[in-house]
Structure formats: structure tokens, C-alpha cells
Design an enzyme around this catalytic site. Structure first.
Site, short mmCIF file in Angstrom:
data_model
loop_
_atom_site.label_atom_id
_atom_site.label_comp_id
_atom_site.label_asym_id
_atom_site.label_seq_id
_atom_site.Cartn_x
_atom_site.Cartn_y
_atom_site.Cartn_z
CG HIS C 94 -1.67 0.90 1.78
ND1 HIS C 94 -2.39 1.94 0.53
CD2 HIS C 94 -2.03 1.95 2.71
CE1 HIS C 94 -2.73 2.99 0.97
NE2 HIS C 94 -2.92 3.14 2.31
CG HIS C 96 -0.43 7.87 0.74
ND1 HIS C 96 -1.32 9.00 1.25
CD2 HIS C 96 -1.41 6.08 1.39
CE1 HIS C 96 -2.38 8.03 2.34
NE2 HIS C 96 -1.95 6.43 2.26
CG ASP C 119 3.04 -6.63 -21.25
OD1 ASP C 119 2.70 -6.95 -22.43
OD2 ASP C 119 3.58 -4.90 -21.96
CG HIS C 168 -6.67 5.79 1.12
ND1 HIS C 168 -7.22 4.96 2.15
CD2 HIS C 168 -5.29 5.85 1.46
CE1 HIS C 168 -5.53 4.78 2.86
NE2 HIS C 168 -5.06 5.32 1.88
CE1 TYR C 226 8.91 -8.97 -22.43
CE2 TYR C 226 9.47 -9.49 -20.33
CZ TYR C 226 9.72 -8.34 -20.98
OH TYR C 226 10.51 -7.62 -21.09
#
Lengths: 229, 229, 229, 229
Positions: C94, C96, C119, C168, C226
Site C-alpha cells: 500500500h 500514496h 501486460d 485514498h 515473454y
């Protein structure tokens, strides 16, 4: 004395990179020794990482090479024109710095939207008119200088030390090469902030004249009180 | 005790560069020792790379120099005004940081668009009204402080530790100089993200009050539970 | 085995800074050992520059501290919820980060505008619905996880390893902590490019499904080709 | 001779990072030795920080591996197609660089808005048409090359050394791998400035042809006078 000037012009050229004003070799700085009528300028297309004081080219006011084995910047005729048209300047910087060039490409003057602008430029930073085909085809770099000077016909170049050449990019000047570099950094910063302010407020007006003059003369002239005396 | 304060104010001034909040010398940090009624502030126009603790200027609350051989920042009267108007602050930071200044130039408050904003500012970050000509012509820096204080007439300055001075740039404050610096970094970050959010959604509304308060009080006050206790 | 997990979670936390996804302490990474039912997560409000493996907090699936003297991240209940709702993930990130948060604040999904997006994410990157007041007031971080899971009710979380929490910021996940970090970098990059593409073309459409699937399955699943096998 | 080519291709690959054109492994550079009909290209999905000259893959013009133990870039068939379609190029660069990709995702050509663009690209930088489903499903990377070549049917690829693949990102080429890299940096810079110019002036027109030609031929062809001869 030319060694001092060369050293300063070299330093100013190298600072173009430090301040992220240039990609590859897209920029040049010159300085003038008015007493001895000599101009020191960056050679054309040389990488900053390899540039030495000895690589710099010394010219007289007619643009003839006095010293140096390399070709001077292809923008040399613009520098020569400006040194003649603006008798009180000691240095010139030309770059394709991102924000100033983005404005130059848009054809818009940078309006004075805040005190950062007002601290250094006593009005909007003008964008030159587009050049005529005949000015481009023949003596292009010389005519670039001419169009810049024309833009300052009714404006004091000492109080607005920079311009946007339409479709091209910024030229800045100053009392010497390092001062011109300083002004080029300011122009780039002011261009970036003006861009974002306008995006936030399309109907924005320039700051009022009283605030503009307050800030400009806080830093310039007889009654300046910014910095140490 | 002033040596500790000087050290902190020096650190905070140097961190302005580290956090890319300043170009050249366009910023200043001060701190106050309320018990001894002394303010420590950056000298005017000195490069950060050359700044030492000894260069800092010590003033009393009337702005008289108690210690130091250099002139204090030209923004000193604004700092003095704020220390008197906001009795609980211990440090002040002023910069021309790009994003906050772009908002200040646009004349718009920064609306609270997300929890990052809410974590530190308990409402929109206000932009001051434009100053009157007479406020600019005489005692300009003092009146800048006055206009900031006026903006917080109906708002708690402890819960909104920063402001945009119209046409100019941000001032932030905090419990001490380093906390003020922290808030200046937050303001710059919040300003950048709010800009982009608004570009994506011109009709955006501020976050709802319940979410705003939840985040603000998760970090502040008696029931805060963010960080180590 | 937990030492290995701690080491990975530490590395992923430190890489948040390297990839410029965090300001101050605004981010956290966790990893899970599903066999032993242990979660390792960053402590709350600790600077990355001071973070060590010993500072990391070990929890059981009920969020009880098994090891460590510091408080876990205040977002821990969100991590716990996601590890239960998404049984195949091994790590969560997580932040910001600027671009993803700007989108989250705008309340818009990030549409799939190019192959970079395709992708890694098999559809638009969704933005959660706004939370109800009662979800915010009580068990806020737990309910944040709930709203994320709700967003993936009709969508495979393995194929869209990230989400924007409305107002958020982003949460990303992956097979382990480092893979979750990788996806967080991708999300930030995709968010930045989608922003600029939309500014250039307000009526832009997502890429066609055939191209989207081609790219997603070039990198994922049994027929991926890939990278080195 | 292949050692020299490998060294150059390695250097160009590493410079992708230095010029911030790549995130993770999202880019690849190749070079060709036309005399010996050999292509040297980056292996698929290998980190730049770990890449050595020995990791590079040597192919013949049919794409058969002649040397190297790793799989070549998944974009290899595009490179192969371009080397055949554009017989005068010596190197190719593909990235997902931010600004060029943002334009590619918007589906717009980059108009020539200034002399920076004109110095390197003799027209707008075109964006390819969207690919048909059947071109995507089968031989996708080969058909990507085909669509690029189709875009240059009526345009000289030597004078416009780059293209935006719709919904995808840029491919650039040049006389060799380093020159292709140089053009990729230019394209990225031009893309960034054109974006901002258009935001400032939505009704902007490309620069006039006389100015465009002046700048292009100041740097290219028999009468070029930029740089040292």
C-alpha cells in the site's frame, strides 16, 4: 582577462546540465569582454562532459575567430546581434529547456502570475513574432537576433532578461554569463509554474502592478533590500 | 538552548533542498524559543550550500538583531507576525515550491480530495485574499503576516498548518522548525496530487467529512493510533 | 523460514523508496507464510532509512502479535482482510504514490489504454465505491479490505493485481511481497501514462480486447512467451 | 566485428536506463551487421543491471539463433521486419518511455511544433493505424513491423527516424544502435514538449515548412552546418 572570461563561460555551460536545462548539446552560453571587444562562446555540437576551456571559441564583434580550433555554436550570429543591440549585457544563454520551449512552441507570452516572476522580470516574458520566410532562408541566426531586438523595441531589456523565440526556445541574458544562466533557471521555473496555474484557472489575470513593482524593486535598483548588501 | 535551536533551524533549512522545495535561495525557515523570546532565522539571499549555524540570525520578538552579522531574511516581518498571531507554533517555513506556488498563483484553495490531505490538514488549504495596494506599498512583509492571520480568523491554525499566499507561495508552520518543514513537504505533495485529480475530474467534490475527520484524528489528538506511541 | 520472509518484506519496503513510491512513511508492505499462518508487516510510522528486519512485526491471521516489539502498520486490518479474501496472494503493498493516488482521488477507474497496462492487468484498474459513514466510523481499516474484496466480486483478483481505494490510494498484491511491489511500480507507471493520454484525447477508448488478451497472455499463463523460461 | 557490434548494442541498452527511457525490462535495442547478415539483440526479460555482452543474442536475417544461450527479445520479429523494410538503418530501439507512449496510447501523431522536432524529424512523428484482429492473433510481432512499414509507404524513413505504434509505444531507428538510441531520447523530449504546448494552445498549428526545412537541413545532408565537420 580572457582566461577569467573563458573560465566563467565554461562554468556557465557546465551548469546548464546541473540545472537540467539541456538534452545532449542543445544549449550554449557566451560571455563578452566589452573593453577588449571579444566574445567567448561554446563550440558547436560538443558534449558538455568533454568540454574544456580550451575548446571555447574567441571571436571579435564581427564574428571572426580570434582564437580556438573549433567551429563556434551555430547560434553565434544571434549572440553577436544581441550583444550589439543590448549594450549593457555581459552574457547570453540559449537552451531548449522543456518548459520555456513548450511555451515558445505555443506562441504565448508567459504572463506574470506571481511574485517569483516579478522578482526577476518586470513584465510578461514575451514571445517573438513568427519569422518571415525570407528571414529564415537567408541569415537565419542573424535574423533571430533581429526579431528578439524588435520585441524589445518598447521594453527595457535590462528589466526583462529573457525572451521566447517563437516555435524555437528561450534566450536569456544578464550582466555576465553566470547571471544569464541564473535568469535561464528562473525563466524555466516561472514557465513551469505558470503552466500549472493556467491549467487550474484558465481565466487567470496577471498580478497587479503594485505587487509586481514591489517585488521587482525589492531585488533590483537603488532601494533593493533583498540579500546581503 | 539557542545552540540546539540554531542546529534545528539549520537542518530544516538544508532539508529544503533535499526535498526539492527550493530553487536558489528562494526559501527560509525560522524557529522560536518562546521562553527566552528569541527567533532564529535564515539570513537573506545566502546559498544553502554555504549556510552554517553561525550565519543564522537571532532576533527578539520586535525583530531587533540580538546576534549575527548578516541581515535576516527579507520575509522576517511575516515570521514575526505569525509567531505573535499563532501562539502555539514553534517553527515557520516559506518556499516557492512548484506545486504549492502554482496553486497560490491560481488564487484557488486546495480542496481536500483525499486521505493524504486529511491526514495533516483538517480542511481545505486556504489561499489568502489579494492584498490591497496600501498593504503592499508600506510594511509589505508585515502585512503578508496580517493577511495570513486574517485567513485563519474562523479556522484553527493548529489543524491547518499551512496557507497559500495569493500570487506568491506557501507558508507552513508546526510545533517546531522540523515539523514545519514536514508540513511543507506534505503541502507540496498534496498540491501536486490535487492538481492531477482535478485535471481528471473537473467536477470533483471534497471527500466527505466523516472520512476527513477519521483520517485527521487517526494521526492527531488524544485518540491517535498512527505511529509508535 | 520466517527469516527469509522477513528479509523479503524488508527488501520490498526499502524498494518503495528506490522506486519513489513513498513520501516519508506513507506506505507499507507485508508478506504471508500461508503454511505457518504468519504475516510479516512493516511497523507503523517508522522511517525506511531506519527500518531493520527485527523491526518487522509478525502476526497470526487474527492479527495478534506473535513477534516484535513495535505496533504494526495502522493498515494491518486491511492486509488481514485481503489475505483471507484473496487466497492465492503472497504479498501486499500500500502506498500514496502520486499518480495512482491522483486517480484514486478523482474516483475514476484507470482504463486500459495501452499494451503496458495489458501486460499486467487484464482489465481496467478499478476504483472502489466510496465507503459509507458507518464503515468509516467503526473498523475502518477492516472495512477498507471489505470494499476492495467487494470490487473484485465479479473479477479475478489474480488477473488484476491492484486497486484504487476511492479518495485514498492504491493497494497492490502479488504472488509474494516483491511481486506485489513490482505490480505497484507498474500501476504507478500505467497511471501516469493514462493521465497524459486522456489529456491528449478526452474521447479515448480502451484498447480492443484482442490486443489486450494478446499482451496479457504473452506474459501470463501456460502459453506465455515473454522472458526466459 | 561482432564483438564491436555487441559492445555497441550493450552500451545502447544500458543507456536506456541512464536516459530514463525504461521501467524494469521494458525496452530493447538491436544492431545489424549488414555485410555479415547478423543481428545482435537484447535477450527477453533480462534486467539491465545484469546484462552483459555475452547475454546478447546473435541472429541471422531469418531470426535463427546463431549465437547465445538466451531467448531473444519477444519483439525480435518486429526488428527483423524493419531491418528488411528499411535497408539503410543500422540499429533499432523500442521502449515504453512515458511521453512517447502517452502519445501512442492517444492515437495521435506528434505534430512538429518547434525547431527541436524539426532538427531531427522532417515531418510529424506518425502514429500507426490500429492493428486488425487477425494481425494480432497470428504473427503479432511480425505484423507490428509490417504496420510500421506501411506507415512509411509515402514517407522517407531516413528523415523520420521513429514512429508511435498505436496503443503500444515508440520504435526508433538510426544509422546504428547508438544513433537509434539518440533518436529515442529526442522523440521522448519532443513528445513531452509537444504535450505541454498543446495544453497551452489547443488550436496550435505545426511550424511553417520553411522553418522546418531550415532546421532539418541545418543538421542533415550536404549543406549541414551544425556541429564540427
Amino acid at each position: 582577462m580572457l582566461e577569467t572570461l573563458k573560465k566563467e563561460v565554461l562554468t556557465a555551460n557546465l551548469k546548464l546540465q546541473e540545472h537540467r536545462l539541456v538534452t545532449f548539446t542543445w544549449g550554449n552560453v557566451s560571455g563578452i569582454d566589452r573593453e577588449n571587444e571579444r566574445i567567448v562562446i561554446k563550440p558547436s555540437g560538443v558534449e558538455y562532459s568533454e568540454l574544456t576551456a580550451d575548446d571555447l571559441v574567441v571571436l571579435n564583434l564581427d564574428g571572426e575567430i580570434i582564437e580556438g580550433s573549433l567551429k563556434p555554436s551555430s547560434d553565434t550570429p544571434t549572440h553577436l546581434y544581441l550583444y550589439q543591440a543590448f549594450p549593457n549585457i555581459g552574457g547570453i544563454v540559449h537552451t531548449h529547456s522543456h518548459w520555456a520551449t513548450s511555451w515558445a512552441q505555443s506562441g504565448r507570452d508567459i504572463p506574470a502570475l506571481g511574485t517569483t516572476h516579478a522578482d526577476y522580470f518586470d513584465s510578461a516574458i514575451p514571445c517573438t513574432r513568427e519569422m518571415y520566410d525570407e528571414e529564415i532562408v537567408k541569415d537565419y541566426e542573424h535574423n533571430t537576433g533581429k526579431v528578439i531586438a524588435e520585441t524589445f523595441k518598447n521594453q527595457k531589456y535590462e528589466q526583462v532578461p529573457g525572451v521566447l523565440v517563437n516555435n524555437h526556445g528561450p534566450f536569456c541574458w544578464g550582466t555576465d554569463a553566470l547571471n544569464a544562466l541564473h535568469n535561464a533557471v528562473v525563466l524555466e521555473t516561472v514557465a513551469e509554474m505558470a503552466f500549472h496555474s493556467i491549467m487550474l484557472n484558465q481565466n487567470i489575470s496577471p498580478i497587479n502592478t503594485v505587487l509586481h513593482e514591489k517585488h521587482f524593486y525589492r531585488k533590483h535598483g537603488a532601494n533593493a533590500y533583498y540579500g546581503q548588501s
